[in-house]
Design a protein around this motif. Sequence first.
Motif, PDB file in Angstrom:
ATOM      1  N   LEU A   1       0.829  -1.207   0.000  1.00 44.45           N
ATOM      2  CA  LEU A   1       0.000   0.000   0.000  1.00 44.45           C
ATOM      3  C   LEU A   1       0.869   1.264   0.000  1.00 44.45           C
ATOM      4  CD1 LEU A   1      -2.807  -1.090   2.489  1.00 44.45           C
ATOM      5  CD2 LEU A   1      -2.947  -0.929  -0.005  1.00 44.45           C
ATOM      6  N   THR A   2       1.976   1.216   0.727  1.00 42.18           N
ATOM      7  CA  THR A   2       2.891   2.355   0.753  1.00 42.18           C
ATOM      8  C   THR A   2       3.494   2.585  -0.625  1.00 42.18           C
ATOM      9  OG1 THR A   2       3.425   1.935   3.083  1.00 42.18           O
ATOM     10  CG2 THR A   2       4.963   3.310   1.830  1.00 42.18           C
ATOM     11  N   LEU A   3       3.856   1.513  -1.290  1.00 40.58           N
ATOM     12  CA  LEU A   3       4.409   1.626  -2.637  1.00 40.58           C
ATOM     13  C   LEU A   3       3.393   2.238  -3.594  1.00 40.58           C
ATOM     14  CD1 LEU A   3       6.683   0.913  -4.719  1.00 40.58           C
ATOM     15  CD2 LEU A   3       5.381  -1.182  -5.142  1.00 40.58           C
ATOM     16  N   PHE A   4       2.163   1.722  -3.555  1.00 37.14           N
ATOM     17  CA  PHE A   4       1.136   2.238  -4.471  1.00 37.14           C
ATOM     18  C   PHE A   4       0.871   3.715  -4.217  1.00 37.14           C
ATOM     19  CE2 PHE A   4      -0.753  -2.295  -4.503  1.00 37.14           C
ATOM     20  CZ  PHE A   4       0.233  -2.698  -5.382  1.00 37.14           C
ATOM     21  N   GLN A   5       0.829   4.103  -2.927  1.00 33.41           N
ATOM     22  CA  GLN A   5       0.585   5.507  -2.602  1.00 33.41           C
ATOM     23  C   GLN A   5       1.719   6.390  -3.095  1.00 33.41           C
ATOM     24  OE1 GLN A   5      -2.467   6.336  -1.047  1.00 33.41           O
ATOM     25  NE2 GLN A   5      -1.839   8.291  -1.965  1.00 33.41           N
ATOM     26  N   TRP A   6       2.952   5.895  -2.970  1.00 29.99           N
ATOM     27  CA  TRP A   6       4.112   6.643  -3.471  1.00 29.99           C
ATOM     28  C   TRP A   6       4.036   6.813  -4.983  1.00 29.99           C
ATOM     29  CZ3 TRP A   6       7.965   4.580  -6.738  1.00 29.99           C
ATOM     30  CH2 TRP A   6       9.042   5.437  -6.981  1.00 29.99           C
ATOM     31  N   MET A   7       3.642   5.757  -5.684  1.00 26.35           N
ATOM     32  CA  MET A   7       3.527   5.871  -7.140  1.00 26.35           C
ATOM     33  C   MET A   7       2.457   6.884  -7.530  1.00 26.35           C
ATOM     34  SD  MET A   7       4.237   2.148  -8.895  1.00 26.35           S
ATOM     35  CE  MET A   7       3.205   1.122  -7.856  1.00 26.35           C
ATOM     36  N   VAL A   8       1.333   6.886  -6.828  1.00 28.58           N
ATOM     37  CA  VAL A   8       0.245   7.814  -7.141  1.00 28.58           C
ATOM     38  C   VAL A   8       0.649   9.258  -6.822  1.00 28.58           C
ATOM     39  CG1 VAL A   8      -2.074   8.522  -6.465  1.00 28.58           C
ATOM     40  CG2 VAL A   8      -1.579   6.105  -6.876  1.00 28.58           C
ATOM     41  N   ASP A   9       1.300   9.456  -5.671  1.00 28.74           N
ATOM     42  CA  ASP A   9       1.602  10.821  -5.216  1.00 28.74           C
ATOM     43  C   ASP A   9       2.854  11.405  -5.857  1.00 28.74           C
ATOM     44  OD1 ASP A   9      -0.599  10.654  -3.593  1.00 28.74           O
ATOM     45  OD2 ASP A   9       0.533  10.204  -1.762  1.00 28.74           O
ATOM     46  N   ASP A  10       3.896  10.576  -6.029  1.00 34.92           N
ATOM     47  CA  ASP A  10       5.206  11.125  -6.377  1.00 34.92           C
ATOM     48  C   ASP A  10       5.802  10.599  -7.680  1.00 34.92           C
ATOM     49  OD1 ASP A  10       5.311  12.607  -3.978  1.00 34.92           O
ATOM     50  OD2 ASP A  10       5.962  10.823  -2.884  1.00 34.92           O
ATOM     51  N   TYR A  11       5.215   9.578  -8.260  1.00 39.64           N
ATOM     52  CA  TYR A  11       5.831   8.987  -9.453  1.00 39.64           C
ATOM     53  C   TYR A  11       4.751   8.757 -10.493  1.00 39.64           C
ATOM     54  CZ  TYR A  11       9.553   6.438 -11.884  1.00 39.64           C
ATOM     55  OH  TYR A  11      10.500   6.035 -12.780  1.00 39.64           O
ATOM     56  N   PHE A  12       4.503   7.522 -10.857  1.00 46.50           N
ATOM     57  CA  PHE A  12       3.366   7.168 -11.695  1.00 46.50           C
ATOM     58  C   PHE A  12       3.137   5.670 -11.503  1.00 46.50           C
ATOM     59  CE2 PHE A  12       6.677   5.634 -14.333  1.00 46.50           C
ATOM     60  CZ  PHE A  12       6.127   4.706 -15.199  1.00 46.50           C
ATOM     61  N   MET A  13       1.994   5.170 -11.928  1.00 45.07           N
ATOM     62  CA  MET A  13       1.653   3.774 -11.700  1.00 45.07           C
ATOM     63  C   MET A  13       2.387   2.902 -12.728  1.00 45.07           C
ATOM     64  SD  MET A  13       0.220   1.570  -9.820  1.00 45.07           S
ATOM     65  CE  MET A  13      -0.847   2.554  -8.759  1.00 45.07           C
ATOM     66  N   ALA A  14       3.478   2.320 -12.306  1.00 44.92           N
ATOM     67  CA  ALA A  14       4.289   1.455 -13.171  1.00 44.92           C
ATOM     68  C   ALA A  14       3.780   0.018 -13.021  1.00 44.92           C
ATOM     69  CB  ALA A  14       5.760   1.554 -12.786  1.00 44.92           C
ATOM     70  N   GLY A  15       3.026  -0.426 -14.013  1.00 45.03           N
ATOM     71  CA  GLY A  15       2.347  -1.709 -13.915  1.00 45.03           C
ATOM     72  C   GLY A  15       3.248  -2.903 -13.663  1.00 45.03           C
ATOM     73  N   PRO A  16       4.285  -3.154 -14.491  1.00 43.16           N
ATOM     74  CA  PRO A  16       5.138  -4.323 -14.263  1.00 43.16           C
ATOM     75  C   PRO A  16       5.789  -4.344 -12.885  1.00 43.16           C
ATOM     76  CG  PRO A  16       5.494  -3.454 -16.460  1.00 43.16           C
ATOM     77  CD  PRO A  16       4.617  -2.474 -15.753  1.00 43.16           C
ATOM     78  N   ALA A  17       6.275  -3.178 -12.442  1.00 43.63           N
ATOM     79  CA  ALA A  17       6.911  -3.126 -11.125  1.00 43.63           C
ATOM     80  C   ALA A  17       5.883  -3.342 -10.017  1.00 43.63           C
ATOM     81  CB  ALA A  17       7.619  -1.792 -10.942  1.00 43.63           C
ATOM     82  N   ALA A  18       4.683  -2.815 -10.198  1.00 46.67           N
ATOM     83  CA  ALA A  18       3.641  -3.011  -9.196  1.00 46.67           C
ATOM     84  C   ALA A  18       3.252  -4.480  -9.071  1.00 46.67           C
ATOM     85  CB  ALA A  18       2.408  -2.171  -9.546  1.00 46.67           C
ATOM     86  N   ILE A  19       3.128  -5.163 -10.214  1.00 48.77           N
ATOM     87  CA  ILE A  19       2.803  -6.591 -10.180  1.00 48.77           C
ATOM     88  C   ILE A  19       3.919  -7.378  -9.514  1.00 48.77           C
ATOM     89  CG2 ILE A  19       2.422  -8.620 -11.641  1.00 48.77           C
ATOM     90  CD1 ILE A  19       1.083  -6.702 -13.670  1.00 48.77           C
ATOM     91  N   PHE A  20       5.173  -7.027  -9.853  1.00 48.86           N
ATOM     92  CA  PHE A  20       6.318  -7.699  -9.237  1.00 48.86           C
ATOM     93  C   PHE A  20       6.288  -7.516  -7.723  1.00 48.86           C
ATOM     94  CE2 PHE A  20      10.697  -7.170  -7.644  1.00 48.86           C
ATOM     95  CZ  PHE A  20      11.185  -8.436  -7.865  1.00 48.86           C
TER      96      PHE A  20
END
Length: 220
Positions: A198-217
């Motif tokens: 959840l922390t990773l997903f929130q970081w991607m939404v707030d500060d980066y972007f939703m990187a699908g392959p990395a999120a699945i990994f």
Amino acid sequence: MDDIDMIVIRLDPEFPLEDVEAIGARLMALGALVPGYIPPDVGMLSIAALRFAQDIDQTETRLLPDRNLVSRMARLARDGTQQPLAGPNAIAADLMAFAQAMNLQIEPSIAFHELAHRDGNAVALEELSWFRAADHGQALAWIDLAQGRIDRLPIATPEPAVERDLAYPLRRWRRNYVVALRIAELELADMTPLKRALTLFQWMVDDYFMAGPAAIFATM
């Protein structure tokens, strides 16, 4: 008594079963491999499971080794080694021996793009030519090397080099690599797996972007 379905998979009488089982056991004990799929209960490197996947399911297993191992595979082919093997050299030899014995495909492209980005095309293409020579079917020689029976493969020259712009930037890879570094940072944090995700997903939404392959990994 219930009927029991049985499938018999026959190995060639010359197949070095004990050696391949020993090599697979070493790789599993070291935790050197991470599956990109749900492995069977009998184990990711089970000879029976891999042959079932190949012969019955008609699926192909590909290995994606990092640059550290790919470079050592090429170096073992070029320079040989001192026995006994240890550390990454031992993993590299075991992985190549197991892959060739079990007909597993090795895909090293990302490793060589990474090398070219750091050291240039000429270095990467030379190492790639030695890797291709190493990856050329010679399972028994790699098994002998991995098992400490020889210190050099019967390779004299590299494969002919093919010109490729391996230094060309792979922007999607770079973006997912940034997320992989964040994943590694979160792995060191005192959090539950769910909290880390959840922390990773929130970081991607707030500060980066939703990187699908990395999120699945990361969720795996």
